[in-house]
Scaffold this active site. Sequence first.
Site, PDB file in Angstrom:
ATOM      1  N   GLY A 230      55.112 -49.543 -20.842  1.00 33.71           N
ATOM      2  CA  GLY A 230      54.658 -48.556 -21.821  1.00 33.71           C
ATOM      3  C   GLY A 230      53.846 -47.438 -21.190  1.00 33.71           C
ATOM      4  CG  ASN A 231      50.286 -44.595 -20.574  1.00 29.82           C
ATOM      5  OD1 ASN A 231      49.981 -44.180 -19.470  1.00 29.82           O
ATOM      6  ND2 ASN A 231      49.884 -44.000 -21.674  1.00 29.82           N
ATOM      7  CG  LEU A 232      57.192 -45.116 -22.471  1.00 29.67           C
ATOM      8  CD1 LEU A 232      58.398 -45.062 -23.406  1.00 29.67           C
ATOM      9  CD2 LEU A 232      57.463 -46.063 -21.310  1.00 29.67           C
ATOM     10  CG  HIS A 233      55.085 -41.432 -16.739  1.00 23.24           C
ATOM     11  ND1 HIS A 233      56.201 -41.533 -15.935  1.00 23.24           N
ATOM     12  CD2 HIS A 233      54.270 -42.459 -16.370  1.00 23.24           C
ATOM     13  CE1 HIS A 233      56.053 -42.537 -15.101  1.00 23.24           C
ATOM     14  NE2 HIS A 233      54.900 -43.132 -15.354  1.00 23.24           N
TER      15      HIS A 233
ATOM     16  CG  HIS B 283      58.159 -44.904 -17.989  1.00 21.93           C
ATOM     17  ND1 HIS B 283      56.873 -44.421 -18.104  1.00 21.93           N
ATOM     18  CD2 HIS B 283      58.056 -46.082 -17.350  1.00 21.93           C
ATOM     19  CE1 HIS B 283      56.028 -45.284 -17.556  1.00 21.93           C
ATOM     20  NE2 HIS B 283      56.719 -46.302 -17.086  1.00 21.93           N
TER      21      HIS B 283
ATOM     22  CE  LYS C 116      54.112 -44.478  -8.727  1.00 22.38           C
ATOM     23  NZ  LYS C 116      53.696 -45.744  -9.225  1.00 22.38           N
TER      24      LYS C 116
ATOM     25  CD  GLN D 272      58.634 -53.239 -10.445  1.00 21.91           C
ATOM     26  OE1 GLN D 272      57.546 -53.696 -10.705  1.00 21.91           O
ATOM     27  NE2 GLN D 272      59.136 -52.214 -11.113  1.00 21.91           N
TER      28      GLN D 272
ATOM     29  CB  SER E  92      50.799 -45.900 -16.658  1.00 31.11           C
ATOM     30  OG  SER E  92      52.135 -45.854 -17.100  1.00 31.11           O
TER      31      SER E  92
HETATM   32  P1  AMP Z   1      55.974 -49.363 -15.309  1.00 25.99           P
HETATM   33  O1  AMP Z   1      55.877 -49.014 -16.754  1.00 25.99           O
HETATM   34  O2  AMP Z   1      54.952 -48.685 -14.465  1.00 25.99           O
HETATM   35  O3  AMP Z   1      56.052 -50.849 -15.082  1.00 25.99           O
HETATM   36  O4  AMP Z   1      57.353 -48.765 -14.803  1.00 25.99           O
HETATM   37  C1  AMP Z   1      58.560 -49.063 -15.453  1.00 25.99           C
HETATM   38  C2  AMP Z   1      59.695 -48.520 -14.655  1.00 25.99           C
HETATM   39  O5  AMP Z   1      59.545 -47.109 -14.513  1.00 25.99           O
HETATM   40  C3  AMP Z   1      59.782 -49.086 -13.224  1.00 25.99           C
HETATM   41  O6  AMP Z   1      61.138 -49.281 -12.865  1.00 25.99           O
HETATM   42  C4  AMP Z   1      59.153 -47.998 -12.417  1.00 25.99           C
HETATM   43  O7  AMP Z   1      59.574 -47.970 -11.061  1.00 25.99           O
HETATM   44  C5  AMP Z   1      59.633 -46.767 -13.162  1.00 25.99           C
HETATM   45  N1  AMP Z   1      58.763 -45.616 -12.858  1.00 25.99           N
HETATM   46  C6  AMP Z   1      57.419 -45.534 -13.020  1.00 25.99           C
HETATM   47  N2  AMP Z   1      56.959 -44.342 -12.589  1.00 25.99           N
HETATM   48  C7  AMP Z   1      58.042 -43.661 -12.141  1.00 25.99           C
HETATM   49  C8  AMP Z   1      58.238 -42.369 -11.555  1.00 25.99           C
HETATM   50  N3  AMP Z   1      57.215 -41.535 -11.327  1.00 25.99           N
HETATM   51  N4  AMP Z   1      59.489 -42.001 -11.210  1.00 25.99           N
HETATM   52  C9  AMP Z   1      60.540 -42.847 -11.413  1.00 25.99           C
HETATM   53  N5  AMP Z   1      60.420 -44.076 -11.971  1.00 25.99           N
HETATM   54  C10 AMP Z   1      59.201 -44.478 -12.322  1.00 25.99           C
END
Ligand code: AMP
Length: 291
Positions: free
Chosen positions: A34-37, A40, A155, A159, A192
Amino acid sequence: MRPPVVVSDPAVLADRLHAWRSVGSSVGLVPTMGNLHEGHLGLVRSAAASVRHVIVSIFVNPTQFGPNEDFARYPRTLEHDLAQLTGSGCDLVWAPSVATMYPLGPGQGFGVSVPAELGNILCGDARPGHFDGVASVVLRLFNQVGPDMAFFGEKDFQQLRIIEHMVNDLSLSVRIKALPTVRETDGLAMSSRNGYLDSGQRRQAPLLHRVLSQCVARLDAGQDWTAVQTEGLAELATAGFDVDYLALCDAETLAGPDPRRPMRLLVAARLGSTRLIDNLAVQPRGTVGTS
Ligand code: AMP
């Protein structure tokens, strides 16, 4: 345009999936906390271009946070996330409770044990058990949703590689699609956790990407890795970063680099209490290319 439907009940999710599956529709999953940008949303748009139905999971996974980490204060912003997802191509948000995700209790039930050579290095060194938590929650999400494809960002490069290895090792029938890191205009990788930075730290933060880029340029110019690493570490320390690692790895296995194969340069560093990560591709020696 209406926001995607939010589902927290596994039976409702199963019904919806059954309806889609019964007419032969493909399903994609974008796992998030969550806390999408925009990072995501890029994954969501790519999913929507590849499959008929897109599910975005939103779950702040307790088992991937250490005891002194930011689980309690991690931003939970469902309303904002639904607004972001409206019109993105996401059909359904899967937002399970902790009890749904971990019927035996978080950390108590069955789980994935990531091989040490993948899970105990780099971020796994400073965050023991983190990747076991990540792999365990992703496997649960795959079992709940049964996606044809799942979308992850570069990113979180370690993982991503661990998930790919898990899919291969456990013969999971899901295709993993990786997408490049989405950055702010000053180069800072969107995250996030960037929201934790105060204004001074926010001004310093893009240096992480600048130093990575300089290191890649020096490696491309044929400089020795040890010298490049020493300079990079010094530059980050001078700017106030507390560096966990600046490492050059094989891009596929994450083992020590073989200059004839694609490599990855990865960094993790703290500004105050905020831990930032980033990475860039490094081409094999003797080839010309961009990162
Ligand atoms: P998170 O919500 O941080 O667990 O991220 C969820 C998914 O979004 C994961 O596959 C992350 O690698 C991807 N993600 C997070 N930030 C970015 C970014 N700046 N660019 C591309 N993918 C991202």
